[in-house]
Motif scaffolding. Sequence first.
Motif, PDB file in Angstrom:
ATOM      1  N   GLU A 241     -18.602  18.404  -7.054  1.00 51.28           N
ATOM      2  CA  GLU A 241     -18.749  16.841  -7.034  1.00 51.28           C
ATOM      3  C   GLU A 241     -19.104  16.443  -8.377  1.00 51.28           C
ATOM      4  O   GLU A 241     -18.425  15.525  -8.957  1.00 51.28           O
ATOM      5  CB  GLU A 241     -19.964  16.479  -5.932  1.00 51.28           C
ATOM      6  CG  GLU A 241     -19.817  15.026  -5.849  1.00 51.28           C
ATOM      7  CD  GLU A 241     -18.745  14.415  -4.967  1.00 51.28           C
ATOM      8  OE1 GLU A 241     -18.410  13.290  -4.898  1.00 51.28           O
ATOM      9  OE2 GLU A 241     -18.174  15.183  -4.088  1.00 51.28           O
ATOM     10  N   THR A 242     -19.944  16.990  -9.192  1.00 48.95           N
ATOM     11  CA  THR A 242     -20.264  16.567 -10.410  1.00 48.95           C
ATOM     12  C   THR A 242     -19.058  16.803 -11.452  1.00 48.95           C
ATOM     13  O   THR A 242     -18.900  16.036 -12.283  1.00 48.95           O
ATOM     14  CB  THR A 242     -21.578  17.278 -10.723  1.00 48.95           C
ATOM     15  OG1 THR A 242     -22.778  17.112  -9.792  1.00 48.95           O
ATOM     16  CG2 THR A 242     -21.880  16.945 -12.247  1.00 48.95           C
ATOM     17  N   VAL A 243     -18.274  17.938 -11.377  1.00 51.94           N
ATOM     18  CA  VAL A 243     -17.425  18.236 -12.263  1.00 51.94           C
ATOM     19  C   VAL A 243     -16.362  17.312 -12.082  1.00 51.94           C
ATOM     20  O   VAL A 243     -15.506  16.684 -12.983  1.00 51.94           O
ATOM     21  CB  VAL A 243     -16.889  19.694 -11.995  1.00 51.94           C
ATOM     22  CG1 VAL A 243     -15.593  20.240 -12.733  1.00 51.94           C
ATOM     23  CG2 VAL A 243     -17.960  20.748 -12.517  1.00 51.94           C
ATOM     24  N   LEU A 244     -16.024  17.034 -10.733  1.00 49.34           N
ATOM     25  CA  LEU A 244     -14.927  16.081 -10.408  1.00 49.34           C
ATOM     26  C   LEU A 244     -15.009  14.815 -11.114  1.00 49.34           C
ATOM     27  O   LEU A 244     -14.286  14.052 -11.543  1.00 49.34           O
ATOM     28  CB  LEU A 244     -14.401  16.112  -9.107  1.00 49.34           C
ATOM     29  CG  LEU A 244     -13.956  17.418  -8.472  1.00 49.34           C
ATOM     30  CD1 LEU A 244     -13.784  17.084  -6.862  1.00 49.34           C
ATOM     31  CD2 LEU A 244     -12.654  17.799  -9.063  1.00 49.34           C
ATOM     32  N   ARG A 245     -16.320  14.148 -10.721  1.00 46.65           N
ATOM     33  CA  ARG A 245     -16.552  12.785 -11.484  1.00 46.65           C
ATOM     34  C   ARG A 245     -16.428  12.825 -12.921  1.00 46.65           C
ATOM     35  O   ARG A 245     -16.282  11.935 -13.371  1.00 46.65           O
ATOM     36  CB  ARG A 245     -17.929  12.524 -10.724  1.00 46.65           C
ATOM     37  CG  ARG A 245     -18.536  11.268 -11.052  1.00 46.65           C
ATOM     38  CD  ARG A 245     -19.764  10.669 -10.320  1.00 46.65           C
ATOM     39  NE  ARG A 245     -19.299  10.621  -8.910  1.00 46.65           N
ATOM     40  CZ  ARG A 245     -18.414   9.851  -8.175  1.00 46.65           C
ATOM     41  NH1 ARG A 245     -17.846   9.005  -8.688  1.00 46.65           N
ATOM     42  NH2 ARG A 245     -18.582   9.904  -6.799  1.00 46.65           N
ATOM     43  N   ARG A 246     -17.233  13.974 -13.494  1.00 45.91           N
ATOM     44  CA  ARG A 246     -17.083  13.999 -14.919  1.00 45.91           C
ATOM     45  C   ARG A 246     -15.612  13.939 -15.444  1.00 45.91           C
ATOM     46  O   ARG A 246     -15.453  13.433 -16.484  1.00 45.91           O
ATOM     47  CB  ARG A 246     -17.754  15.084 -15.428  1.00 45.91           C
ATOM     48  CG  ARG A 246     -19.319  14.914 -15.316  1.00 45.91           C
ATOM     49  CD  ARG A 246     -20.109  16.197 -15.928  1.00 45.91           C
ATOM     50  NE  ARG A 246     -21.508  16.006 -15.981  1.00 45.91           N
ATOM     51  CZ  ARG A 246     -22.213  17.132 -16.295  1.00 45.91           C
ATOM     52  NH1 ARG A 246     -22.051  18.235 -16.364  1.00 45.91           N
ATOM     53  NH2 ARG A 246     -23.440  16.964 -16.017  1.00 45.91           N
ATOM     54  N   ILE A 247     -14.623  14.664 -14.695  1.00 46.77           N
ATOM     55  CA  ILE A 247     -13.345  14.497 -15.091  1.00 46.77           C
ATOM     56  C   ILE A 247     -12.931  13.010 -15.394  1.00 46.77           C
ATOM     57  O   ILE A 247     -12.145  12.696 -16.099  1.00 46.77           O
ATOM     58  CB  ILE A 247     -12.387  15.597 -14.211  1.00 46.77           C
ATOM     59  CG1 ILE A 247     -12.703  16.908 -14.427  1.00 46.77           C
ATOM     60  CG2 ILE A 247     -11.012  15.166 -14.254  1.00 46.77           C
ATOM     61  CD1 ILE A 247     -12.022  17.833 -13.472  1.00 46.77           C
ATOM     62  N   VAL A 248     -13.298  12.660 -14.100  1.00 52.10           N
ATOM     63  CA  VAL A 248     -12.598  10.959 -13.927  1.00 52.10           C
ATOM     64  C   VAL A 248     -13.348  10.050 -15.044  1.00 52.10           C
ATOM     65  O   VAL A 248     -12.763   9.455 -15.845  1.00 52.10           O
ATOM     66  CB  VAL A 248     -13.010  10.493 -12.429  1.00 52.10           C
ATOM     67  CG1 VAL A 248     -12.662   8.808 -12.660  1.00 52.10           C
ATOM     68  CG2 VAL A 248     -12.267  11.113 -11.729  1.00 52.10           C
ATOM     69  N   GLU A 249     -14.753  10.316 -15.345  1.00 54.38           N
ATOM     70  CA  GLU A 249     -15.508   9.723 -16.281  1.00 54.38           C
ATOM     71  C   GLU A 249     -14.945   9.928 -17.663  1.00 54.38           C
ATOM     72  O   GLU A 249     -15.000   8.968 -18.492  1.00 54.38           O
ATOM     73  CB  GLU A 249     -17.003   9.747 -16.182  1.00 54.38           C
ATOM     74  CG  GLU A 249     -17.403   9.383 -14.879  1.00 54.38           C
ATOM     75  CD  GLU A 249     -19.003   9.989 -14.449  1.00 54.38           C
ATOM     76  OE1 GLU A 249     -19.388  11.045 -15.247  1.00 54.38           O
ATOM     77  OE2 GLU A 249     -19.887   9.317 -14.046  1.00 54.38           O
ATOM     78  N   SER A 250     -14.668  10.922 -18.007  1.00 53.75           N
ATOM     79  CA  SER A 250     -14.052  11.584 -19.156  1.00 53.75           C
ATOM     80  C   SER A 250     -12.757  10.773 -19.564  1.00 53.75           C
ATOM     81  O   SER A 250     -12.471  10.252 -20.543  1.00 53.75           O
ATOM     82  CB  SER A 250     -14.010  13.112 -19.254  1.00 53.75           C
ATOM     83  OG  SER A 250     -15.335  13.764 -19.028  1.00 53.75           O
ATOM     84  N   ALA A 251     -11.709  10.915 -18.301  1.00 54.57           N
ATOM     85  CA  ALA A 251     -10.551  10.420 -18.562  1.00 54.57           C
ATOM     86  C   ALA A 251     -10.480   8.761 -18.632  1.00 54.57           C
ATOM     87  O   ALA A 251      -9.845   8.247 -19.694  1.00 54.57           O
ATOM     88  CB  ALA A 251      -9.742  10.675 -17.378  1.00 54.57           C
TER      89      ALA A 251
END
Length: 156
Positions: free
Chosen positions: A41-51
Amino acid sequence: MRLDELLDELQAHVEVVRSTRDRVNGLLEAVLSVGSDLDLETVLRRIVESAVSLVDAEYGALGVIGDEERLARFLPVGMDADTILRIGPFPTGRGILGLIIRDPHPLRLHDLSEHPDSFGFPPGHPPMNTFVGVPIRIRDTVFGNLYLTEKRGGTD
């Protein structure tokens, strides 16, 4: 006079190099941030935040594709909890989001509402015009889509 023109041209090139350097640094920070935690969940959210940060968008989301070409999970970024509650249930994959599921190719729109597959937004949803949606693939299999909207400054 020619020297001034050359100096202006050099300055313009320096600005392009600085901008490119800043984007590369941002991408490197995003990669390091995404890889620093193994919780899915954290990795997926960080992907979106980074994008969202890299393209300077106001909103982003990651949709995980489940059965029957529907979104099984939806991870929004850029909206507070009250706005998310007002909007109601997360999208399941109709309209533009469904188009990218059925035809997994990048899609870039200047105005979401002008596309023939546009389904509209529920009451309480913030306005969104500009849009980029891209499939997330591992080899030939699409697992989800990344959606980015409202580039700051109103540009595409």
